[in-house]
Design an enzyme around this catalytic site. Structure first.
Site: not given
Ligand SMILES: CC(=O)N[C@H]1[C@@H](OP(=O)(O)O)O[C@H](CO)[C@@H](O)[C@@H]1O
Ligand SMILES: [Mg+2]
Length: 540
Positions: A72, A287, A289, A383, A507, A509-510
């Site tokens: 991505s 983005d 992909d 996003n 927290a 997730g990524t």
């Molecule tokens: C605030 C933010 O943009 N968080 C993103 C990001 O998740 P987080 O869990 O916040 O790391 O990555 C995800 C996967 O790409 C997307 O779905 C999400 O919108």
């Molecule tokens: Mg993507």
């Protein structure tokens, strides 16, 4: 003792697995976006994903499973892999744990044991058919990873088809087409060409009789979306649409997502490198992909205005709500957002448009499922990842509706064509691009009229590294902290001091961090609130 077929499959897996050794000590996790890390660390993972895809297909009576190799919006050296379920949806959550187990198996022997354990615990007949399709984005590490995937599929005795280079949503589309081909409602022709034809025809119907949309310039992040968008535009024809594609150097692999693309524009809140827009012209960024898109423009003072996922959701909800009202069909449109949706967008949706909103946890799979509960469910993350889902009963109601006048008929035709135009499997930048262009052309709006629907509250997103992000537990769709104890009360006390203030901590997730979001009436106050809430996390 296993039967001869099982025995043979296990020995094939063990044999092929020696060609795809797991890097010593490396840990893997199938997360929100599948596996994603340096391409050079993914060979064994992709091989093993092939094994799992075969099992998943066998579990579902030979329905076709998709495997997409992409990272991505990540930098060029990264890559990733994710599985697609039969209706074009993301892999069922309970299988994510199997993916993680397979990827982390220490030895070939352990891997075959895991394989057999999953087959046995889920009653999977290893002699039954398995069908898998796959594609990749434009990254340099893609071809070698696809070779590893093919080895996995061959070892597990699966039939497969290689769709070569596609956008992620194109592969989701193809998976759904294959699995619905023999049903009463086939989704489309399972090919790239079928995808273009479906979208192009729908776009032509939706915009028929409206002024030809103004030219739009699209930054394709130097990724797979560039050539695919040009192809789509060719199918639509220049009588209907003019698109200029920039950042389309897919052969310059190091330029992928570099200072351009949807993620860059959204997070940096600025123009892609080297793009110099004319005032009040519409621009968009995909983005890497092509499953995310954001729009923007500059005004006469060259001020940059972002039209993000919240703005897309609001535009789509408004347009569809109005069409439903004109059609006279009894349907409800609803919107699904996350806590990151700008407060002004939620207010606009509930107070002005008066459409119901559901708030879910972050991650598109949560939004997707929640939006299936509406007749027409609009979901977008801020996003720019999102889509609009039409339920089967909504489509049937529209198809069988007997219009009383041409106005009603027009509205019904437009709604049905929107259901064809908008990818029903997953957020799709190309499909969302056409959706936005079609709506603007119906309303005879430019980007600034669209932007006027509501004014975003200034906001700030901060990433804070903490000792243990697992200590941050939330409730109420991640809008409130339950643990660490006492922290939420401190946040509440700060928020109270700011006009239109809102802030939450969760927290990621990524990433190994927590995110602080804050919004308030002015830029200064939003920034100050974000800093003060972040300060509460010091030492945690
Ligand atoms: C605030 C933010 O943009 N968080 C993103 C990001 O998740 P987080 O869990 O916040 O790391 O990555 C995800 C996967 O790409 C997307 O779905 C999400 O919108
Ligand atoms: Mg993507």
């Amino acid at each position: 003792m296993a039967d001869p077929i099982t025995q043979q499959q296990l020995s094939q897996i063990a044999k092929f697995s020696t060609l795809h050794p797991r890097p010593y000590g490396q840990k893997y996790e199938y997360g929100t976006a599948g596996f994603r890390l340096l391409g050079s660390l993914l060979d064994s993972v992709v091989f093993r994903v092939g094994l799992l895809a075969a099992l998943r297909s066998r579990k579902l009576d030979g329905e076709t499973i998709g495997v997409m190799v992409t990272a991505s919006h990540n930098p060029p050296d990264d890559n990733g892999v994710k599985l697609i379920d039969p209706q074009g949806e993301m892999l069922e959550a309970s299988w994510e744990a199997y993916a993680t187990k397979f990827a982390n198996a220490e030895t070939d022997d352990e891997l075959t044991k895991e394989y057999l354990a999953v087959a046995e615990s889920l009653n999977i007949n290893l002699d039954s058919p398995a069908n898998v399709v796959f594609a990749r984005d434009t990254r340099a590490s893609g071809p070698a990873l696809v070779a590893a995937l093919k080895d996995g599929l061959a070892a597990a005795a699966a039939d497969y088809a290689d769709y070569r280079i596609l956008t992620t949503p194109q592969l989701h589309y193809i998976v759904k087409c294959i699995n619905t081909a023999k049903t009463a409602t086939p989704y489309g022709h399972p090919s790239e060409q079928g995808y273009y034809e479906k979208l192009a025809t729908a776009f032509q119907i939706v915009t028929k009789g409206k002024p030809k949309p103004h030219v739009i310039t699209v930054d394709a992040a130097n990724g797979v979306g560039g050539p695919k968008l040009k192809e789509l535009a060719r199918y639509i024809g220049s009588d209907y649409l003019d698109v200029i594609v920039v950042k389309d150097e897919i052969d310059a692999v190091e330029k992928l997502n570099y200072q351009c693309g949807a993620d860059f524009v959204k997070t940096q809140q600025k123009l892609p490198l080297g793009v110099q827009p004319a005032p009040y012209e519409l621009y968009a960024s995909l983005d890497g992909d092509a499953d995310r898109i954001v729009f923007y423009y500059i005004d006469e003072a060259k001020k940059f205005h972002l039209l993000d996922g919240d703005k897309i959701a609001s535009l789509a909800a408004m347009f569809i709500r109005d069409l439903i009202a004109v059609s006279g069909v009894d349907l409800q449109v609803g919107v699904v957002q996350t806590a990151y949706a700008n407060g002004s967008s939620s207010k606009y949706l509930s107070d002005i448009l008066q459409v119901p909103i559901t708030v879910t946890r972050t991650g598109v799979k949560h939004l997707h499922h929640a939006s299936q509960l509406f007749d027409v469910g609009v979901y977008f993350e801020a996003n720019g990842h999102g889509t609009v889902l039409f339920s089967n009963s909504a489509t049937k109601a529209l198809e069988s509706f007997e219009a009383q006048n041409p106005g009603q008929q027009d509205a019904v035709t437009t709604l049905l064509s929107l259901a064809a135009l908008i990818n029903q499997t997953v957020g799709d930048a190309l499909s969302d691009l056409l959706l936005v262009i079609a709506i603007l052309s119906h309303k005879a709006w430019g980007p600034s009229e669209w932007n006027l629907t509501y004014t975003d509250l200034p906001n700030r997103l901060v990433r804070v590294v903490v000792k243990d992000r697992a200590a941050f537990k939330t409730e109420d769709a991640e809008r409130r902290l339950v643990e660490p104890k006492g922290l939420q009360a401190q946040i509440d006390a700060l928020v109270k001091k700011y006009k239109s203030g809102r802030s939450f901590v969760r927290a990621s997730g990524t990433e190994d961090a927590v995110r602080v979001y804050a919004e308030a009436a002015t830029r200064l106050e939003a920034d100050e609130l974000a800093v003060k809430v972040s300060d509460l996390l010091k030492g945690l």
